[in-house]
Design an enzyme around this catalytic site. Sequence first.
Site, PDB file in Angstrom:
ATOM      1  N   HIS A 134      48.252  25.154  15.201  1.00 19.53           N
ATOM      2  CA  HIS A 134      48.418  23.742  15.556  1.00 19.53           C
ATOM      3  C   HIS A 134      47.072  23.039  15.431  1.00 19.53           C
ATOM      4  O   HIS A 134      46.041  23.566  15.837  1.00 19.53           O
ATOM      5  CB  HIS A 134      48.959  23.623  16.989  1.00 19.53           C
ATOM      6  CG  HIS A 134      49.431  22.245  17.342  1.00 19.53           C
ATOM      7  ND1 HIS A 134      48.570  21.232  17.688  1.00 19.53           N
ATOM      8  CD2 HIS A 134      50.680  21.719  17.408  1.00 19.53           C
ATOM      9  CE1 HIS A 134      49.266  20.139  17.950  1.00 19.53           C
ATOM     10  NE2 HIS A 134      50.552  20.406  17.786  1.00 19.53           N
ATOM     11  N   GLU A 136      45.695  20.675  17.034  1.00 19.81           N
ATOM     12  CA  GLU A 136      44.971  20.468  18.295  1.00 19.81           C
ATOM     13  C   GLU A 136      44.251  21.741  18.725  1.00 19.81           C
ATOM     14  O   GLU A 136      43.102  21.701  19.168  1.00 19.81           O
ATOM     15  CB  GLU A 136      45.936  20.012  19.391  1.00 19.81           C
ATOM     16  CG  GLU A 136      45.221  19.678  20.685  1.00 19.81           C
ATOM     17  CD  GLU A 136      46.165  19.296  21.809  1.00 19.81           C
ATOM     18  OE1 GLU A 136      45.820  19.589  22.971  1.00 19.81           O
ATOM     19  OE2 GLU A 136      47.239  18.724  21.538  1.00 19.81           O
ATOM     20  N   THR A 174      47.724  20.102  24.818  1.00 21.58           N
ATOM     21  CA  THR A 174      48.246  19.059  25.707  1.00 21.58           C
ATOM     22  C   THR A 174      49.760  18.888  25.635  1.00 21.58           C
ATOM     23  O   THR A 174      50.338  18.230  26.501  1.00 21.58           O
ATOM     24  CB  THR A 174      47.598  17.703  25.380  1.00 21.58           C
ATOM     25  OG1 THR A 174      47.940  17.330  24.040  1.00 21.58           O
ATOM     26  CG2 THR A 174      46.086  17.758  25.543  1.00 21.58           C
ATOM     27  N   ASN A 234      55.778  18.794  21.121  1.00 26.44           N
ATOM     28  CA  ASN A 234      56.395  18.281  22.353  1.00 26.44           C
ATOM     29  C   ASN A 234      57.881  18.014  22.158  1.00 26.44           C
ATOM     30  O   ASN A 234      58.658  18.158  23.103  1.00 26.44           O
ATOM     31  CB  ASN A 234      55.643  17.038  22.851  1.00 26.44           C
ATOM     32  CG  ASN A 234      55.917  15.795  22.043  1.00 26.44           C
ATOM     33  OD1 ASN A 234      56.874  15.067  22.288  1.00 26.44           O
ATOM     34  ND2 ASN A 234      55.067  15.527  21.055  1.00 26.44           N
TER      35      ASN A 234
END
Length: 326
Positions: A134, A136, A174, A234
């Site tokens: 990912h 991030e 996150t 998410n």
Amino acid sequence: MSVHLGMPTTGGVRLAAPRGYCAGVDRAVITVEKSLELYGAPVYVRKQIVHNKHVVSDLESRGAVFVEELDEVPEGATVVFSAHGVSPQVHEQAKARNLKTIDATCPLVTKVHHEARRFAGDDYDILLIGHAGHEEVEGTSGEAPGHIQLVQGPQDVDKIQVRDPAKVAWLSQTTLSVDETLETVEAIRRRFPQLLDPPSDDICYATQNRQLAVKEIAHDADLVIVVGSANSSNSVRLAEVALEAGARSAHRVDDASEIDDAWLEGVEKVSVTSGASVPEALVEGVLRHLSERGYPDAEAVHSAEESLIFALPPELRRDLRAAASA
């Protein structure tokens, strides 16, 4: 199969609130739009600005050019960094290629980067909870590669190796599931009782709010539809949280065209939500699709209010002010 038309014969549709765009995504998308207006096309964007194929396609139609790495960007051009953040090495590459950079990293991701640097500065081993590959995770890991090791879940805890069990800290991507992250943290803490927590919760407010909202509408739903792209962490988590909360079935779709009407057979209660990088127009398309099949107007179920707004990147604000005064 039969399709319900005319008078509804179902138990209705519930719509999660909050849903859709978070402050970080809104800021990132506006950053690309303002950059195109100010600098003119093309404006290059490293990686997808946010993880939604419709948003990316729309920005491409306006002149944004999405690239995987900076060597695809002509020297001296303008490049926007995505909301997911980049490592210091990427900043150095941009500087070496004389690129004009606009950093649209979500401020909540930037906070995790700061925490990584601080823990590394204090010589802690850092356990980063997240998904391999990912963007991030790659950006955060790049802040202190000699100190950070990835933990993808409780199954990885036995493989962790640290220099000093008394100097171990954890951080997280996150956009994870709150419940799954806490499960992983508990497993780590059983092995390293002196585990140090981040100074504040790393999972962003929008991710948490959307997971709480989907729990509200999923616990007795026959079907939950989550609008969001497959590479949106998410959005994928929202479908999983819906099932864990008691939904009989849950499906993630990019838009209404991906809904299989077979999912609606025998279904009375349908609930709908969307990931943090999803434009509301895509949700409206899903609601129209359901309405055409006999499901009445959606009822919003409010579980939290969101009012947070992030300022645009400082380098873009500076250039906008200069252009306005010219």
